[in-house]
Design a protein around this motif. Sequence first.
Motif, PDB file in Angstrom:
ATOM      1  N   PRO A   5       0.824  -1.210   0.000  1.00 18.76           N
ATOM      2  CA  PRO A   5       0.000   0.000   0.000  1.00 18.76           C
ATOM      3  C   PRO A   5       0.853   1.253   0.000  1.00 18.76           C
ATOM      4  O   PRO A   5       1.985   1.276   0.494  1.00 18.76           O
ATOM      5  N   GLY A   6       0.268   2.342  -0.548  1.00 20.62           N
ATOM      6  CA  GLY A   6       1.006   3.598  -0.630  1.00 20.62           C
ATOM      7  C   GLY A   6       1.392   4.153   0.729  1.00 20.62           C
ATOM      8  O   GLY A   6       2.503   4.663   0.912  1.00 20.62           O
ATOM      9  N   TRP A   7       0.490   4.017   1.709  1.00 15.61           N
ATOM     10  CA  TRP A   7       0.802   4.562   3.037  1.00 15.61           C
ATOM     11  C   TRP A   7       1.952   3.807   3.680  1.00 15.61           C
ATOM     12  O   TRP A   7       2.744   4.384   4.437  1.00 15.61           O
ATOM     13  N   ALA A   8       2.067   2.486   3.365  1.00 13.91           N
ATOM     14  CA  ALA A   8       3.151   1.685   3.936  1.00 13.91           C
ATOM     15  C   ALA A   8       4.488   2.104   3.339  1.00 13.91           C
ATOM     16  O   ALA A   8       5.511   2.174   4.047  1.00 13.91           O
ATOM     17  N   ARG A   9       4.487   2.383   2.014  1.00 12.17           N
ATOM     18  CA  ARG A   9       5.730   2.845   1.395  1.00 12.17           C
ATOM     19  C   ARG A   9       6.147   4.206   1.962  1.00 12.17           C
ATOM     20  O   ARG A   9       7.329   4.455   2.208  1.00 12.17           O
ATOM     21  N   TRP A  10       5.152   5.088   2.149  1.00  9.55           N
ATOM     22  CA  TRP A  10       5.459   6.414   2.715  1.00  9.55           C
ATOM     23  C   TRP A  10       6.017   6.285   4.134  1.00  9.55           C
ATOM     24  O   TRP A  10       6.983   6.964   4.491  1.00  9.55           O
ATOM     25  N   ALA A  11       5.398   5.395   4.943  1.00  9.13           N
ATOM     26  CA  ALA A  11       5.869   5.189   6.308  1.00  9.13           C
ATOM     27  C   ALA A  11       7.277   4.622   6.324  1.00  9.13           C
ATOM     28  O   ALA A  11       8.108   4.994   7.169  1.00  9.13           O
ATOM     29  N   LYS A  16      12.358   7.124  10.090  1.00  5.88           N
ATOM     30  CA  LYS A  16      13.195   7.736  11.123  1.00  5.88           C
ATOM     31  C   LYS A  16      12.463   8.904  11.793  1.00  5.88           C
ATOM     32  O   LYS A  16      12.625   9.141  13.000  1.00  5.88           O
ATOM     33  N   TRP A  17      11.641   9.629  11.011  1.00  7.56           N
ATOM     34  CA  TRP A  17      10.872  10.729  11.593  1.00  7.56           C
ATOM     35  C   TRP A  17       9.676  10.202  12.379  1.00  7.56           C
ATOM     36  O   TRP A  17       9.313  10.763  13.422  1.00  7.56           O
ATOM     37  N   LEU A  18       9.053   9.136  11.898  1.00  4.10           N
ATOM     38  CA  LEU A  18       7.894   8.574  12.594  1.00  4.10           C
ATOM     39  C   LEU A  18       8.277   8.006  13.948  1.00  4.10           C
ATOM     40  O   LEU A  18       7.548   8.164  14.937  1.00  4.10           O
ATOM     41  N   PHE A  19       9.427   7.338  14.030  1.00  2.84           N
ATOM     42  CA  PHE A  19       9.861   6.775  15.304  1.00  2.84           C
ATOM     43  C   PHE A  19      10.217   7.879  16.297  1.00  2.84           C
ATOM     44  O   PHE A  19      10.019   7.736  17.497  1.00  2.84           O
ATOM     45  N   ALA A  20      10.771   8.972  15.781  1.00  8.44           N
ATOM     46  CA  ALA A  20      11.172  10.067  16.669  1.00  8.44           C
ATOM     47  C   ALA A  20      10.043  11.025  16.996  1.00  8.44           C
ATOM     48  O   ALA A  20      10.157  11.819  17.936  1.00  8.44           O
TER      49      ALA A  20
END
Length: 301
Positions: A5-11, A16-20
């Motif tokens: 899915p597109g959202w999975a590729r974006w994530a 590194k930003w999502l984890f932080a």
Amino acid sequence: MPETPGWARWANDHRKWLFAAPAMAFVIALIIFPLAWTLYLSLTDSRGSVRAESNFIGLQNYFDVLADTDRFWPAVGRTAAFTGVALLFEVVLGMAIALLLWRPFKGEKWVRVAILLPLVATPVAVGMMWRLIFDPNIGMANQILGWVGIGPQPWLAGQSSALPTTIFIDIWQWTPMVVLILLAGLTSLSDEPQEAAMIDGASAWQRFRHVTLPLLMPTVIVAVLLRGIDALKTFDILYATKGRGGGSFNEVETLNVYAYGLSFDYNEYGRSSTVLILFFLIIIGVMWALTARRKKEAARR
């Protein structure tokens, strides 16, 4: 194989930003809320209690504080004097000690431990210790002066000697921090420029001035930045040695001590918040100036 899915590729691309993000949001909230609340209080006539009814008065507190030549501007001067003098001596002494510790010698581990001992104690404990040492009646400092035929000195009790004495205490405790930073910078330098300068017949002073110091300048600026901001915010040593108001004649009253007194001694929360906002702007200005200098030095390299 099913398509991702597109959202999975974006994530995955921004992981590194999502984890932080949670930690960053928490830190930002801790900074923004107190700052916004302080800014709001500075625009009101809040006093007596933060829960008491207050009126919005706009910039009146800022006009009053900036026109205060009895307490505010003298506190600004003491803050600048305390920071400037302490920082100058700490950098010069820190550089000298770091250069002495740069090359290996017998017993260097014990010397390094001894130099770092002042950092172990808390500033309040250091302040109380030196308050006893500088006591004009029973203090060890005046006893030592008596052994060499010098009369007792007021030290912390004197109106003109209190600020230099507290500056000395700050230098004693925080010079080791500058030593650590500069020593780390020295150990990272290459030996080749030093060896080339020695082959060319440069003296020790010439090697330091034209080789070591230019290469070490970015580290020096980092030390000045970190220690300078910390010295600007000094409170505990001053309060532990002189108490409320920085002494009976406000002789060591810096902006931190002044703002604390307005809040907890006089309950003038609006005026105190104004002083803190102005102090915050001063610190931001100092940080910007030092950071710009550091970038300039880095660009020269």
